[in-house]
Design a protein around this motif. Sequence first.
Motif, PDB file in Angstrom:
ATOM      1  N   ASP A  98       0.868  -1.189   0.000  1.00 51.72           N
ATOM      2  CA  ASP A  98       0.000   0.000   0.000  1.00 51.72           C
ATOM      3  C   ASP A  98       0.899   1.231   0.000  1.00 51.72           C
ATOM      4  N   LYS A 142      -1.074   4.592   1.044  1.00 48.47           N
ATOM      5  CA  LYS A 142      -1.843   4.490   2.301  1.00 48.47           C
ATOM      6  C   LYS A 142      -3.320   4.821   2.115  1.00 48.47           C
ATOM      7  N   ASP A 169       9.021  -1.014   6.308  1.00 50.60           N
ATOM      8  CA  ASP A 169       9.158   0.407   6.631  1.00 50.60           C
ATOM      9  C   ASP A 169      10.515   0.603   7.292  1.00 50.60           C
ATOM     10  N   ASN A 207       5.547   5.152   5.939  1.00 47.95           N
ATOM     11  CA  ASN A 207       5.393   4.802   4.527  1.00 47.95           C
ATOM     12  C   ASN A 207       6.157   3.510   4.252  1.00 47.95           C
TER      13      ASN A 207
END
Length: 372
Positions: free
Chosen positions: A45, A48, A91, A97
């Motif tokens: 993702d 997000k 991450d 992120n």
Amino acid sequence: MKKSHLCTAFLLIASSVPRFSQSQNFRFEKQLIAFESNESVGAIDVDKDGHPDLVSGSYWYKGPGFRDRFLIGQVKRYGEYYEDFSTIPMDVNGDGNMDFVTGGWFEGKLIWKENPGNNGEWKEHLIAETGNIETIRAWDLDGDGTLEIVPNTPRKSLAFYKWIAPNQFEKYEVFETQGHGMGFGDINGDGFGDLISSMGWYEAPADLRNGEWSFHPMDGFKNLSIPVIVTDLTGDGKNDLIVGNGHDYGLYWMEQLEDNGKIEFERHDIDPYHSQYHTMEWIDLDGDGKNELVTGKRYRAHNGKDPGGLDEVGMYYFKWDGKNFVKNVISYGTLGVGKGSGLYFSVTDLNADGKLDIAVAGKDGLAVFWQR
């Protein structure tokens, strides 16, 4: 720490014809995403928004439709290969992120690419210079809930890299050398996960940081898949191996036996008729509570020069019935009809319908197989 070497013997049995079937329970629908020839794709993702995106090579593709793509940064090309042999979500800098870890054969560098949190290009960061990387996998080796990074570097040292803080990894040596292929699981039933390559298996100590790994050589293996699956297929409490031949014909499982305290393996063919089973996943694909083997033929693994390298390509799942694997075809045919695999693919629910889908890259393009 066990110091005794365990003799490993392989009792080869005659090849038997595998059973083929079309599943009556579910099917897959193919969506071609791109004609790019990268060999790795991760489901991450990126922005997000709650939808998995696809990250492959120089681009990421916005989910759930994957029609819009954005530049990550141009990946270097060496002949038919792009220097991007895995896509492991992590991450790394702790900013919320999701970044990813990758590396390649020609430059021999283990790197991570930083998600900028917008549509800008991703900055590349060096973790280590490892030597030629066949591909990379991540496992929770020490059971602390955080994945360790384990690159497969044939003929180079076997080591893992532990994330300890934002932007920081610690390197831990396992053994002086390793072969083609890599797996992780508890071979000897002592409660600690061991590592495997085509040279043998590496028995884990209780303390991975300070303990000494014991090497147990195995004969008869060459160019194993990445990963090698470690699981108890027979229900006897001993873990068996599921192994592909990454650069020749053959897919088989090795039944763990024991003779006077010595670990042995007996070979059983799953599919001796297709080649270049270079990567695979062991996952509950249909939601029945039992794992299936998802794998396929890597397209042009050595530029078409492997045995069977120019054969038709395919993706398959194999159902274990307690004694044998039953082969189910997801995709099969000539280039453009069938779809093969690359070095790293992803199985996850890409559209939140409760069913697992398959995102697979390769020199024959990037595609998603939607489970229907």
